[in-house]
Design a protein around this motif. Structure first.
Motif, PDB file in Angstrom:
ATOM      1  N   UNK C 176       0.836  -1.191   0.000  1.00 53.75           N
ATOM      2  CA  UNK C 176       0.000   0.000   0.000  1.00 53.75           C
ATOM      3  C   UNK C 176       0.868   1.237   0.000  1.00 53.75           C
ATOM      4  N   UNK C 177       0.332   2.315   0.499  1.00 51.12           N
ATOM      5  CA  UNK C 177       1.045   3.579   0.492  1.00 51.12           C
ATOM      6  C   UNK C 177       0.459   4.436   1.604  1.00 51.12           C
ATOM      7  N   UNK C 178       1.291   4.760   2.617  1.00 51.11           N
ATOM      8  CA  UNK C 178       0.802   5.577   3.730  1.00 51.11           C
ATOM      9  C   UNK C 178       0.857   7.054   3.331  1.00 51.11           C
ATOM     10  N   UNK C 179      -0.107   7.834   3.777  1.00 53.04           N
ATOM     11  CA  UNK C 179      -0.160   9.230   3.336  1.00 53.04           C
ATOM     12  C   UNK C 179       0.200  10.227   4.446  1.00 53.04           C
ATOM     13  N   UNK C 198      13.510   7.082   4.477  1.00 46.23           N
ATOM     14  CA  UNK C 198      12.325   7.874   4.144  1.00 46.23           C
ATOM     15  C   UNK C 198      11.149   6.964   3.802  1.00 46.23           C
ATOM     16  N   UNK C 199      11.306   5.681   4.057  1.00 44.96           N
ATOM     17  CA  UNK C 199      10.302   4.696   3.671  1.00 44.96           C
ATOM     18  C   UNK C 199       9.051   4.788   4.548  1.00 44.96           C
ATOM     19  N   UNK C 200       7.878   4.739   3.931  1.00 47.43           N
ATOM     20  CA  UNK C 200       6.639   4.828   4.706  1.00 47.43           C
ATOM     21  C   UNK C 200       6.438   3.614   5.609  1.00 47.43           C
ATOM     22  N   UNK C 201       6.844   2.442   5.121  1.00 47.75           N
ATOM     23  CA  UNK C 201       6.632   1.230   5.912  1.00 47.75           C
ATOM     24  C   UNK C 201       7.487   1.221   7.168  1.00 47.75           C
ATOM     25  N   UNK C 204       5.607   2.873   9.721  1.00 47.03           N
ATOM     26  CA  UNK C 204       4.565   1.995  10.257  1.00 47.03           C
ATOM     27  C   UNK C 204       5.150   1.017  11.265  1.00 47.03           C
ATOM     28  N   UNK C 205       6.301   0.457  10.923  1.00 44.02           N
ATOM     29  CA  UNK C 205       6.966  -0.499  11.820  1.00 44.02           C
ATOM     30  C   UNK C 205       7.404   0.196  13.107  1.00 44.02           C
ATOM     31  N   UNK C 206       8.006   1.382  12.963  1.00 39.31           N
ATOM     32  CA  UNK C 206       8.486   2.116  14.136  1.00 39.31           C
ATOM     33  C   UNK C 206       7.317   2.515  15.034  1.00 39.31           C
ATOM     34  N   UNK C 207       6.192   2.827  14.404  1.00 38.33           N
ATOM     35  CA  UNK C 207       5.005   3.199  15.177  1.00 38.33           C
ATOM     36  C   UNK C 207       4.565   2.027  16.060  1.00 38.33           C
ATOM     37  N   UNK C 208       4.514   0.834  15.475  1.00 40.92           N
ATOM     38  CA  UNK C 208       4.085  -0.341  16.252  1.00 40.92           C
ATOM     39  C   UNK C 208       5.072  -0.617  17.384  1.00 40.92           C
ATOM     40  N   UNK C 209       6.375  -0.490  17.071  1.00 40.64           N
ATOM     41  CA  UNK C 209       7.405  -0.705  18.091  1.00 40.64           C
ATOM     42  C   UNK C 209       7.187   0.258  19.260  1.00 40.64           C
ATOM     43  N   UNK C 210       6.970   1.524  18.915  1.00 40.98           N
ATOM     44  CA  UNK C 210       6.800   2.556  19.934  1.00 40.98           C
ATOM     45  C   UNK C 210       5.570   2.266  20.801  1.00 40.98           C
ATOM     46  N   UNK C 211       4.483   1.868  20.151  1.00 45.15           N
ATOM     47  CA  UNK C 211       3.270   1.560  20.921  1.00 45.15           C
ATOM     48  C   UNK C 211       3.528   0.394  21.872  1.00 45.15           C
ATOM     49  N   UNK C 212       4.240  -0.598  21.392  1.00 44.36           N
ATOM     50  CA  UNK C 212       4.468  -1.785  22.230  1.00 44.36           C
ATOM     51  C   UNK C 212       5.461  -1.488  23.346  1.00 44.36           C
ATOM     52  N   UNK C 213       6.434  -0.603  23.063  1.00 48.11           N
ATOM     53  CA  UNK C 213       7.362  -0.208  24.129  1.00 48.11           C
ATOM     54  C   UNK C 213       6.624   0.529  25.241  1.00 48.11           C
ATOM     55  N   UNK C 219      -1.602  -6.759  19.263  1.00 52.85           N
ATOM     56  CA  UNK C 219      -2.985  -6.576  18.818  1.00 52.85           C
ATOM     57  C   UNK C 219      -3.472  -5.158  19.081  1.00 52.85           C
ATOM     58  N   UNK C 220      -3.155  -4.658  20.271  1.00 56.00           N
ATOM     59  CA  UNK C 220      -3.573  -3.292  20.608  1.00 56.00           C
ATOM     60  C   UNK C 220      -2.855  -2.271  19.720  1.00 56.00           C
ATOM     61  N   UNK C 221      -1.565  -2.532  19.469  1.00 59.30           N
ATOM     62  CA  UNK C 221      -0.804  -1.612  18.613  1.00 59.30           C
ATOM     63  C   UNK C 221      -1.393  -1.584  17.201  1.00 59.30           C
ATOM     64  N   UNK C 222      -1.768  -2.751  16.697  1.00 61.37           N
ATOM     65  CA  UNK C 222      -2.355  -2.805  15.359  1.00 61.37           C
ATOM     66  C   UNK C 222      -3.700  -2.091  15.331  1.00 61.37           C
ATOM     67  N   UNK C 223      -4.467  -2.243  16.398  1.00 61.56           N
ATOM     68  CA  UNK C 223      -5.757  -1.556  16.439  1.00 61.56           C
ATOM     69  C   UNK C 223      -5.573  -0.044  16.451  1.00 61.56           C
ATOM     70  N   UNK C 224      -4.592   0.435  17.223  1.00 58.13           N
ATOM     71  CA  UNK C 224      -4.400   1.889  17.240  1.00 58.13           C
ATOM     72  C   UNK C 224      -3.807   2.372  15.921  1.00 58.13           C
ATOM     73  N   UNK C 225      -3.104   1.480  15.215  1.00 53.96           N
ATOM     74  CA  UNK C 225      -2.598   1.850  13.886  1.00 53.96           C
ATOM     75  C   UNK C 225      -3.746   2.202  12.945  1.00 53.96           C
ATOM     76  N   UNK C 226      -4.875   1.541  13.128  1.00 49.47           N
ATOM     77  CA  UNK C 226      -6.030   1.845  12.281  1.00 49.47           C
ATOM     78  C   UNK C 226      -6.472   3.296  12.460  1.00 49.47           C
TER      79      UNK C 226
END
Lengths: 450, 225, 308
Positions: C176-179, C198-201, C204-213, C219-226
């Protein structure tokens, strides 16, 4: 307005001052919005002033280079489009094509005139949102069939009648937006071609219904090639927004030709805010698109057609010097046919506008009878005369481009180069990546610290 | 019956063979084996032939079909029967997103479930789904009929024009400007015929009808979103 | 813009073939992404060591004494197993943080992944070439994810290739492509999250890491990613014990899943799944939009941890 800064019997006074931010135009638009609750919808392309081809000049030959003699020494103008995958690439006599404009936006007679003029000049026309008409196919020796998100009137028979297929992903007037055709123009015939109730506002989608992204587009192109037996070129049209990435991805998805439309490119109807505030001027898009082609080793293998505000042979020559293989004209072609002609000034006045400024094409009341489905207005337009005028205009554009190319010592238009140009403004120098006149520098030139 | 093995025959050769069939061809029955998810299988056909695809297919199976009957004995990928003009396409298994997209005519029968955007922008095609359809089905549907024997996902019929939607099961939500409409005798007749053509044993009386409220037909600020 | 494959084995008898099965699935998706390819394999766990997968464009020089110098610096045993441009370093678990710091400071090699079972291999090139370079087909494991990339806006480089490591034994791939990735990248960087490209993905990965840290489960991190990620995405994620899938609410990037008693499989297209054993009898479906799916080895019979 004359304003005395003194009263007879009082001290000097400050004259009334209009705001440069809240201009009379801005205020009028605020009042219009407040009164109606709808954004302004109009046709055409960006009207604001943006850096354009007028800011570039050619370096004619003198002693260091030798010019060619007009009329006697050949300067070729032909171009072949779609050499990458198609069995039958399109061979054009001139590198000026007619951009996609729909039957619906234009009358049947106007589409016929475009076909007549383009065919006489040895170039192609393009369908638009709404399908292929007999007027157009019958009078166009080379016809490009647009494949749009709405798929109005799309069918495999017409697909196979086309000389090329143009997958429209975006257009310069509204990159990221869909189409709009207001009810006034949805006549019986338009409604039938589009499977819509008559008289309703037609909203076209901004994304294609059955693919999203370049990975899926590659599969869509495979399908179109299988249906048409790999015979005809597949173009991909994008609006000028991120030309480097979009060109790269169009090539990866398998395009034979990339069509790049800058923000001055017209539309039949969309929001004024979209036309004026989204997209980049074509001048800023061409070099980036060419850089993408070069990085992929596809420059001149995948051809580049550019459009958006092209008006003369000088513009054509400048586009080609910047690396395009051909151009497309829309607004200029309509003007050649007679759109916005001062001969209809009295009627423009009645519509609250003036010749040159008329852009309410979606309302279907075009006095020139071109952008309308009203039978009485459409009858004013003679397709044979219109075709003759378009042919003349295309020939003049070509002669002008040749004149310039010969002056630069070129025996073919496609031999024009960026080094044949200079820019007279910093903005144009930066966007076109050609030197500011009198210097060897442009803003952003590698190694110059800017 | 001619058999073409996509494991050993190129897609181009397959489609070229099928395109070469004229209206009065003698070779009316074709079998395609080993499709293995291939894209653009049996696209652009224009002859009254029958094509049996033994296995599951990829994108755009039977795209832009005219006259032919294409029967997929498996599941079909995105965009099956997209822009169909006439003829019949039958999918024994499930169909992925965009099934029957922009179809102008003909009949598409999906015996399993259809995924999202089934019948998007449909322009006259009849689609009969034995199972469920996913979200955004019949988005901007212009004309034709969509029959869903199971349930419909979110935003059914968003921005719909004049297509008719018949759903037997639940509808998770209706899209903008889509409303439930009265099922009159003429609709029961239309539906009876569709169910018969689709090989469903459901009764028309079990369905509800949905269509356009026609509030989006001309611009109104209250509809802005 | 890409092709994704994933395979989560329930039947341990298939584990020796994991690499071969994933390679076959990924090569089938080549058309969807010709720029780079990568595979995350969840392999053996010796119970004591961490595995750091590292990469270098000059592997001969970079890997020559890496195990010795790192061992000296850590004061602990380090082994190195090289595969082409990548190498797997094994070191005691309590030394992982120090090792990561030392490697980052030295800047000689790039860290691809860290974890007790995860190894990530990725390079520029076509899937078949990338898989052959690392001999992915010979690798055994419990689950794995593969990706082949058609770059949209960021560079075609090794670091721009997927999968992205999102934390110990965690990885993510994206189609996909994050905006909104630029503003999200700046926000995460201000909070000290390490982002290299500069990669969008990667964002996305760093965001999940940060949420989990910060205490979220995957599962919760993925839900908040939405809520927090804008744009189009199909994500497939791996953890030490599990395998998950989530699509954005619009869900127009393709996704097909198949499940049998032996495995759960993911493919961007059905083509990727056709050679799997028993595929004709498998339950095949498309994941719903804005729904988190998750499978765990500890509880493989309760497959869809659907939420959101």
């Amino acid at each position: 307005m004359t304003m005395k800064d003194t009263k007879h019997d009082g001290p000097p006074r400050t004259p009334p001052r209009q705001s440069a931010t809240f201009t009379q135009d801005v205020n009028a638009e605020i009042r219009r919005a407040a009164a109606t609750g709808i954004y302004d919808i109009r046709g055409g392309g960006a009207k604001r002033k943006v850096p354009h081809f007028d800011d570039l000049l050619f370096l004619g030959a003198s002693i260091s280079r030798y010019p060619l003699e007009g009329y006697r020494e050949r300067c070729g103008t032909d171009v072949t489009l779609g050499t990458r995958h198609a069995k039958n690439p399109i061979k054009l006599d001139i590198p000026v094509t007619i951009a996609g404009m729909s039957f619906g936006a234009l009358s049947g007679a106007a589409k016929e005139a475009l076909g007549r003029g383009a065919s006489a000049a040895g170039t192609s026309t393009t369908t638009g949102d709404g399908g292929m008409t007999q007027e157009e196919r019958g009078h166009s020796s080379k016809l490009v069939y647009q494949y749009l998100p709405s798929r109005y009137g799309m069918n495999p028979d017409d697909l196979r009648k086309a000389d090329a297929i143009e997958v429209v992903v975006g257009q310069g007037a509204k990159p990221g937006g869909g189409g709009m055709l207001l009810g006034q123009k949805i006549s019986d015939r338009v409604a039938q071609m589009r499977n819509l109730p008559q008289g309703i506002d037609q909203r076209s989608a901004c994304r294609h219904p059955d693919w999203t992204g370049p990975d899926d587009l590659e599969i869509k192109i495979l399908e179109l090639r299988e249906i048409t037996g790999w015979k005809v070129p597949i173009y991909i049209k994008v609006g000028g927004a991120r030309p480097y990435f979009d060109t790269t991805l169009a090539i990866k998805a398998g395009a034979d030709v990339v069509v790049l439309d800058g923000m001055q490119g017209g539309t039949a109807a969309t929001q004024d805010v979209f036309i004026e505030h989204v997209g980049q001027p074509i001048l800023a898009c061409i070099r980036e698109s060419v850089r993408a082609l070069q990085d992929m080793n596809m420059h001149r293998e995948v051809q580049l057609i550019v459009s958006g505000g092209i008006r003369s042979g000088a513009d054509v020559a400048k586009c080609m010097a910047l690396g395009a293989d051909a151009v497309a004209i829309g607004t200029a072609a309509l003007i050649a046919l007679g759109d916005n002609d001062p001969r209809w000034e009295e009627e423009y006045q009645k519509l609250g506008t003036t010749a040159g400024a008329y852009d309410d094409w979606h309302e279907g009341r075009d006095p020139a009878g071109i952008t309308t489905q009203d039978p009485e207005l459409a009858a004013r337009f003679d397709p044979i005369e219109g075709g003759r005028r378009l042919n003349n205009f295309l020939k003049v554009m070509t002669l002008e481009a040749q004149t310039i190319a010969r002056a630069c010592g070129k025996n073919h238009l496609h031999n024009l180069e960026p080094e044949d140009l200079c820019a007279i403004t910093m903005e144009a120098a930066a966007m076109a990546k050609v030197p500011l006149a009198g210097t060897d520098w442009w803003p952003g030139k590698p190694g110059t610290g800017f | 019956m001619q058999t073409i093995d996509l494991g050993t025959t190129a897609l181009r050769e397959l489609n070229a063979s099928l395109h070469a069939q004229a209206a009065d061809t003698n070779q009316t029955a074709w079998e395609i084996v080993n499709p293995r998810g291939s894209h653009a299988v049996a696209v652009g056909l224009d002859a009254p032939i029958e094509v049996y695809v033994k296995g599951s297919t990829g994108y755009y199976t039977a795209g832009m079909n005219k006259q032919a009957t294409v029967h997929v004995h498996g599941s079909a990928g995105p965009g099956v029967a997209e822009n169909m003009i006439s003829g019949t396409v039958i999918v024994d298994g499930d169909a992925s997103q965009y099934a029957g997209a922009t179809g102008h005519g003909g009949t598409l029968v999906i015996k399993g479930n259809a995924s999202s955007r089934c019948g998007i922008s449909m322009k006259g095609i009849d689609i009969v789904v034995h199972g469920n359809v996913g979200h955004m089905s019949a988005f901007m549907a212009q004309s034709g009929n969509l029959v869903v024997c199971g349930d419909a996902g979110e935003a059914l019929g968003d921005s719909i024009y004049e297509a008719r939607l018949f759903v037997r099961g639940s509808v998770k939500s209706l899209g903008a400007d889509c409303i439930e409409k009265e099922m009159r005798p003429e609709h029961l007749e239309i539906l009876r015929d569709l169910l018969e053509r689709g090989g469903c044993d459901a009764r028309p009386e079990e369905f509800r009808r949905y269509g356009s409220a026609r509030q989006l037909y001309n611009f109104n600020i209250d509809n802005a979103y | 813009m890409c092709g994704i494959v994933g395979l989560f084995l329930k039947d341990s008898a298939l584990e020796p073939q994991l690499g071969a099965m994933l390679t076959d699935m990924l090569v089938t998706m080549t058309d969807r992404g010709p720029d780079s390819a990568g595979i995350a394999i969840y392999g053996d766990d010796d119970g004591a060591n961490t595995k750091l997968t590292v990469q270098s464009d000059q592997p001969d020089a970079a890997f020559a004494d890496l195990d010795k110098t790192l061992s000296q610096a850590l004061g602990a045993p380090v082994t190195l197993e090289r595969r082409d441009t990548h190498a797997v370093l094994r070191l005691p678990r309590d030394k992982e943080m120090d090792a990561v710091r030392i490697l980052r400071d030295a800047g000689e090699v790039r860290l691809m992944s860290a974890g007790s079972t995860l190894e990530i291999y990725k390079e520029v090139g076509l899937p078949k070439d990338v898989a052959a370079r690392f001999d992915i087909a010979s690798m055994a494991g419990t689950h794995g994810i593969g990706h082949t990339r058609m770059a949209t806006e960021s560079a075609v480089t090794t670091l721009g290739a997927h999968p992205f490591n999102t934390g110990a034994d965690q990885c993510l791939v994206h189609n996909g492509s994050l905006s909104n990735h630029n503003s999200l990248r700046r926000k995460l960087q201000r909070m000290g999250v390490h982002i290299e490209t500069q990669n969008d993905t990667e964002v996305g990965a760093a965001y999940l890491t940060w949420r989990m840290q910060n205490g979220a489960s995957l599962g919760e991190a993925l839900e908040s990613a939405l809520d927090d990620l804008d744009g189009f995405f199909t994500f497939v994620v791996g953890t030490k014990d599990g395998f998950g899938v989530v699509r954005d609410p619009i869900a127009c990037k393709p996704a097909v899943m198949a499940e049998t008693d032996q495995y759960v499989a993911f493919g961007s297209e059905y083509r990727a799944l056709v050679n799997l054993p028993g595929i004709d009898e498998a339950r095949v479906w498309e994941p719903e939009p804005a729904t988190v799916y998750f499978w765990k080895h500890s509880d493989p019979q309760v497959p869809t941890g659907k939420a959101a």
